[in-house]
Design an enzyme around this catalytic site. Structure first.
Site, short mmCIF file in Angstrom:
data_model
loop_
_atom_site.label_atom_id
_atom_site.label_comp_id
_atom_site.label_asym_id
_atom_site.label_seq_id
_atom_site.Cartn_x
_atom_site.Cartn_y
_atom_site.Cartn_z
N GLY A 82 -26.63 -66.42 -30.75
CA GLY A 82 -25.68 -67.36 -30.17
C GLY A 82 -25.41 -68.56 -31.06
O GLY A 82 -25.95 -68.69 -32.16
N THR A 85 -25.77 -75.04 -28.44
CA THR A 85 -25.75 -75.36 -27.02
C THR A 85 -26.62 -76.58 -26.74
O THR A 85 -27.32 -77.08 -27.64
CB THR A 85 -26.20 -74.16 -26.16
OG1 THR A 85 -25.82 -74.40 -24.79
CG2 THR A 85 -27.69 -73.93 -26.23
N GLY A 149 -28.97 -67.07 -24.81
CA GLY A 149 -29.25 -66.77 -26.22
C GLY A 149 -30.66 -66.23 -26.32
O GLY A 149 -31.61 -66.91 -25.89
N GLY A 160 -33.74 -67.45 -23.94
CA GLY A 160 -33.29 -67.01 -22.63
C GLY A 160 -32.00 -67.65 -22.16
O GLY A 160 -30.99 -67.58 -22.84
N CYS A 178 -21.30 -73.21 -27.37
CA CYS A 178 -21.41 -71.77 -27.63
C CYS A 178 -20.36 -71.29 -28.63
O CYS A 178 -20.11 -70.08 -28.75
CB CYS A 178 -21.32 -70.97 -26.35
SG CYS A 178 -22.54 -71.50 -25.11
#
Length: 244
Positions: A82, A85, A149, A160, A178
């Site tokens: 990912g 974030t 992610g 997680g 993201c």
């Protein structure tokens, strides 16, 4: 012998990101070497922190480390999949330490299962959520409410999901969340407030605990496991290699 069907659930409370990262890495190693005999779900809130993953693109983090620090935000580059974030107070972060050899050795399947457990948990709060085709995570009313992610080694997972419950959404302004241009982030609190027509100025009492309980129940159902609480101190003793 059939695999054990217990999901240990450890609530870490509010914990700095570095401490939780070290704990989940230790737990993943213990799951691999057999010291941790059961799948584990770590639940935690973090002080404000931005993390970047393996897919983070240049320019998706809008502030440098020093500017983030002035806002009280830490920065970590980690091994999960990912993009960039945010984690912070009011956000329920879950780190499943699952041995996928006891489930299904397929990371795409696993991602879809994590999305599903969050969708089911949100349904318990009367929030209709769904996947967004081609994008990992969970969405409601065209806005993103949960980010995911993950990382795995020898089919044991860590990292997680992050579900915005009462999160201060202004923190997401320091990034392209993201890596998705024009994404709008939302939270359980915001969705409930809008549904009430703005009549509520504060989240319902106990909202965070209610969502946490719904996530635990949905995780057990989704992975066919029986959730059982496991204290943080007992977990640390186990991971240290001493008798519990």
């Amino acid at each position: 012998m059939p695999p054990d069907r217990t999901l240990l659930v450890t609530d870490l409370g509010r914990l700095p990101y570095a401490d939780a990262l070290a704990l989940q890495r230790d737990a993943a190693r213990a799951r691999l070497d057999g010291r941790l005999a059961h799948d584990l779900l770590l639940l935690v809130e973090h002080p404000p922190v931005v993390t970047t993953g393996r897919s983070t693109k240049d320019g998706n983090l809008l502030l440098d480390r020093e500017a983030l620090a002035r806002r009280g935000i830490e920065l970590f580059d980690v091994e999960r999949g990912g993009d960039v974030t945010f984690h912070g107070p009011g956000q329920l972060v879950g780190y499943p330490i699952l041995h996928l050899s006891h489930h299904r050795e397929d990371l795409h399947w696993y991602l879809r299962q994590v999305e599903q457990l969050l969708i089911d948990a949100l349904a318990s709060q009367e929030i209709s959520a769904a996947r967004n085709p081609g994008k990992t995570g969970v969405w409601t009313n065209g806005r993103k409410i949960a980010s995911i992610g993950v990382h795995a080694r020898q089919w044991v997972t860590w990292h997680g999901f992050a579900l915005n419950v009462t999160t201060d959404l202004s923190y997401f302004d320091v990034m392209v969340p993201c890596g998705i241009a024009d994404v709008v982030m939302t939270s359980v609190e915001r969705e409930l407030l809008e549904r009430a027509g703005g009549a509520c100025l504060a989240p319902p009492p106990g909202l965070f605990g209610d969502v946490r309980a719904a996530v635990v129940a949905a995780a057990g159902r989704t992975f066919g496991l029986t959730a059982a609480p496991y204290g943080a101190d007992a977990l640390r003793v186990l991971l240290a290699g001493a008798p519990a």
